[in-house]
Design a protein around this motif. Structure first.
Motif, PDB file in Angstrom:
ATOM      1  N   PHE A 135       0.825  -1.207   0.000  1.00  0.00           N
ATOM      2  CA  PHE A 135       0.000   0.000   0.000  1.00  0.00           C
ATOM      3  C   PHE A 135       0.865   1.266   0.000  1.00  0.00           C
ATOM      4  N   GLN A 190      -8.972   2.232  -3.937  1.00  0.00           N
ATOM      5  CA  GLN A 190      -8.947   3.562  -3.316  1.00  0.00           C
ATOM      6  C   GLN A 190      -7.719   4.363  -3.741  1.00  0.00           C
ATOM      7  N   ARG A 191      -6.682   3.667  -4.190  1.00  0.00           N
ATOM      8  CA  ARG A 191      -5.429   4.316  -4.589  1.00  0.00           C
ATOM      9  C   ARG A 191      -5.306   4.459  -6.101  1.00  0.00           C
ATOM     10  N   ASP A 239       0.575   4.139  -2.815  1.00  0.00           N
ATOM     11  CA  ASP A 239       0.251   5.534  -2.502  1.00  0.00           C
ATOM     12  C   ASP A 239       0.810   6.480  -3.561  1.00  0.00           C
ATOM     13  N   TYR A 240       1.849   6.034  -4.301  1.00  0.00           N
ATOM     14  CA  TYR A 240       2.402   6.895  -5.350  1.00  0.00           C
ATOM     15  C   TYR A 240       2.453   6.250  -6.742  1.00  0.00           C
TER      16      TYR A 240
END
Length: 375
Positions: free
Chosen positions: A227, A259-260, A231-232
């Motif tokens: 995760f 969600q990301r 995130d990037y």
């Protein structure tokens, strides 16, 4: 002919609800692709897989090139006809399986020379050969040939591997050529190194692909590290193309990745778990081998509409599992694939409604409650 295209229909935070259009049909995203390793989703008929809600399947280049052979499949009309699946198919490049399954292998700039885990025969897989095999199979979405190092690995190894994969990506693009109606996806590498992921994304974007995969995750790094990378990593890839997280995963992995900003997933978990007596449900994993189920007349999941849950009791599922009956694998695999597709529909609906965070909270809360109490 319908060309390959991707349209974003709604956004909620970083998450996207979209549709991939192909000549063989539309793929609703976020999408989960059941894995049909050797031209079959184990224990399932193709029509049953479609009934669960799947728009697309994944086939494995490595396994199919070794048995029955890509040339043979082509002579028999291509992979869709061979396995009686008339909707889209994505094939991986074979690179990951070569690294993880073959016994003797030698990696060079040209490609990978290896011995088959099936019969020991020697093969050479290069970007050009991978593109040729996937053309012979006739898959709708083709993955470029890459190398995927296992994690953890030192930075020098990750950098070297990623840059080799980017050179192979260029060769894959050149070998793929112009195939209207078919798509080629590039694969981002770079381990857990943000700058290396960024360099990889820039290299792929400069080559130009129809979609982009995030590779090199779910290889032992754990969910927290995965995760942190997600995130990037998705945001480094072009926004107007689908993003595919390879080999993922567990239901909570999928929710977090959506969600990301991830759009596509595949994993053997729902089918493999079904064959070993594990049901994946809205309240977590349920082990049907456990003796607590042997007198339980209730369905596996009273809210589920799959044949396993609407027609059979936990007691029956426990019995056929413990007896080694084939119907156990069939019913539990059907249930697990149905659950995954139901989860994807829930995610799509939530993104469209702008309620994804609330959906995710409810998802985690329900799982935290655990399975229903024994009778």
């Amino acid at each position: 002919m319908t060309r390959f295209s991707y349209s974003i229909l709604a956004r909620d935070g970083l998450a996207r609800r979209g549709v991939i259009s192909t000549p063989r049909g539309e793929i609703r995203t976020p999408a989960f692709m059941p894995v049909g390793t050797a031209a079959t989703v184990k224990a399932m008929l193709p029509g049953s897989v479609r009934e669960t809600g799947a728009d697309i399947l994944l086939g494995n280049t490595y396994h199919l090139m070794l048995r029955p052979g890509a040339e043979r499949i082509a002579r028999l009309g291509g992979l869709h006809r061979f396995m009686d699946w008339d909707r889209p198919i994505l094939t991986d490049s074979g690179g990951f399986q070569v690294m993880s399954l073959s016994e003797l292998r030698k990696l060079t700039e040209e490609g990978v020379r290896f011995r088959s885990h099936v019969d020991g025969s020697e093969h050479m897989l290069t970007p050009e050969r991978s593109m040729e095999i996937q053309r012979l199979l006739g898959s709708d979405i083709v993955m470029c040939f890459d190398e995927c190092p296992a994690l953890p690995a030192d930075r020098e190894r990750i950098v070297e591997s990623m840059r080799l994969s980017m050179r192979w990506a260029r060769r894959s693009r050149d070998a793929f050529g112009d195939r209207p109606g078919h798509a080629l996806f590039g694969i981002q590498q770079g381990g857990l190194e943000e700058d290396m992921r960024g360099e990889s994304a820039e290299a792929l974007a400069s080559i130009g692909f129809d979609g982009y995969a995030i590779g090199g995750l779910a290889v032992g790094e754990g969910q927290e590290a995965m995760f942190a990378c997600l995130d990037y990593a998705p945001g480094q890839l072009p926004d107007d193309k689908p993003r595919y997280l390879m080999g993922v995963g567990k239901p909570d992995d999928i929710v977090g990745a959506v969600q990301r900003g991830v759009d596509m997933f595949d994993c053997v978990l729902p089918s493999r778990s079904g064959r070993t007596g594990q049901a994946l449900t809205r309240f977590g994993a349920v082990n049907l081998k456990n003796a607590r189920h042997r007198d339980d007349p209730r369905p596996l999941d009273p809210e589920c509409t799959c044949p396993c849950c609407t027609r059979y009791s936990r007691a029956y599922l426990h019995h056929v599992m413990r007896s080694g009956e084939i119907i156990s694998s069939m019913l539990l695999t059907w249930h697990n694939l149905h659950y995954y597709q139901e989860l994807m529909q829930g995610l799509r609906d939530a993104i469209e409604a702008g309620t994804l965070d609330a959906f995710a909270e409810g998802f985690h809360a329900r799982r935290a409650e655990g399975d229903m109490a024994p009778v």
